[in-house]
Design a protein around this motif. Structure first.
Motif, PDB file in Angstrom:
ATOM      1  N   CYS A  71       0.845  -1.188   0.000  1.00  0.00           N
ATOM      2  CA  CYS A  71       0.000   0.000   0.000  1.00  0.00           C
ATOM      3  C   CYS A  71       0.880   1.238   0.000  1.00  0.00           C
ATOM      4  O   CYS A  71       1.755   1.383   0.849  1.00  0.00           O
ATOM      5  N   LYS A  73       0.225   4.114   0.894  1.00  0.00           N
ATOM      6  CA  LYS A  73      -0.041   4.972   2.043  1.00  0.00           C
ATOM      7  C   LYS A  73       0.527   4.362   3.328  1.00  0.00           C
ATOM      8  O   LYS A  73       1.188   5.031   4.119  1.00  0.00           O
ATOM      9  N   CYS A  74       0.242   3.066   3.523  1.00  0.00           N
ATOM     10  CA  CYS A  74       0.774   2.382   4.704  1.00  0.00           C
ATOM     11  C   CYS A  74       2.267   2.101   4.554  1.00  0.00           C
ATOM     12  O   CYS A  74       2.969   1.936   5.534  1.00  0.00           O
ATOM     13  N   CYS A 100      -6.549  -0.922  -0.163  1.00  0.00           N
ATOM     14  CA  CYS A 100      -5.918  -1.382   1.077  1.00  0.00           C
ATOM     15  C   CYS A 100      -7.012  -1.704   2.098  1.00  0.00           C
ATOM     16  O   CYS A 100      -7.871  -0.878   2.378  1.00  0.00           O
ATOM     17  N   CYS A 103      -6.152   0.712   5.508  1.00  0.00           N
ATOM     18  CA  CYS A 103      -6.442   2.152   5.594  1.00  0.00           C
ATOM     19  C   CYS A 103      -7.502   2.580   4.582  1.00  0.00           C
ATOM     20  O   CYS A 103      -7.853   3.746   4.516  1.00  0.00           O
TER      21      CYS A 103
HETATM   22 ZN   LIG Z   1      -3.000   1.244   3.411  1.00  0.00          ZN
END
Ligand SMILES: [Zn+2]
Ligand SMILES: [Zn+2]
Length: 111
Positions: A71, A73-74, A100, A103
């Motif tokens: 991911c 973002k993660c 994801c 999130c």
């Molecule tokens: Zn994520």
């Protein structure tokens, strides 16, 4: 409700020369239906509709396949749900989207 055969977008009814035409706002594909056909198609499509809606609404992707992906973002490998969307004309490869499960960030596949 009518959906585009090519990109699964919701078709919008347009009246052209007195005839109701279901046209896709995304890829321009059109369907010309008589009123009787419209009724019939609607009934037949009813069972398909649920899966179509699921594809259109990422928040309800509970039965979609999952895959381990990184991911953005993660910034770690997480479980993602993925699905394909036909973006433009039918001769283009469908774009794959990942979501994801941690999130809820959704992104498209980059080659
Ligand atoms: Zn994520
Ligand atoms: Zn379309």
């Amino acid at each position: 409700m009518e959906f585009c055969d090519k990109c699964s977008s919701l078709l919008a009814p347009k009246k052209i020369n007195g005839k109701v035409v279901m046209a896709c706002p995304k890829c321009g594909a059109g369907k010309e239906l008589s009123k009787g056909e419209q009724m019939q198609k609607q009934e037949i499509k009813q069972s398909d509709q649920e899966s179509m809606v699921v594809i259109e609404n990422p928040d309800e992707l509970n039965t979609m396949p999952t895959k381990k992906m990184r991911c953005p973002k993660c910034a770690i490998v997480v479980d993602t749900q993925y699905w394909a969307v036909q973006t433009r004309s039918g001769d283009e490869a469908p774009t794959r989207f990942y979501r994801c499960m941690k999130c809820k960030h959704t992104w498209r596949e980059y080659d």
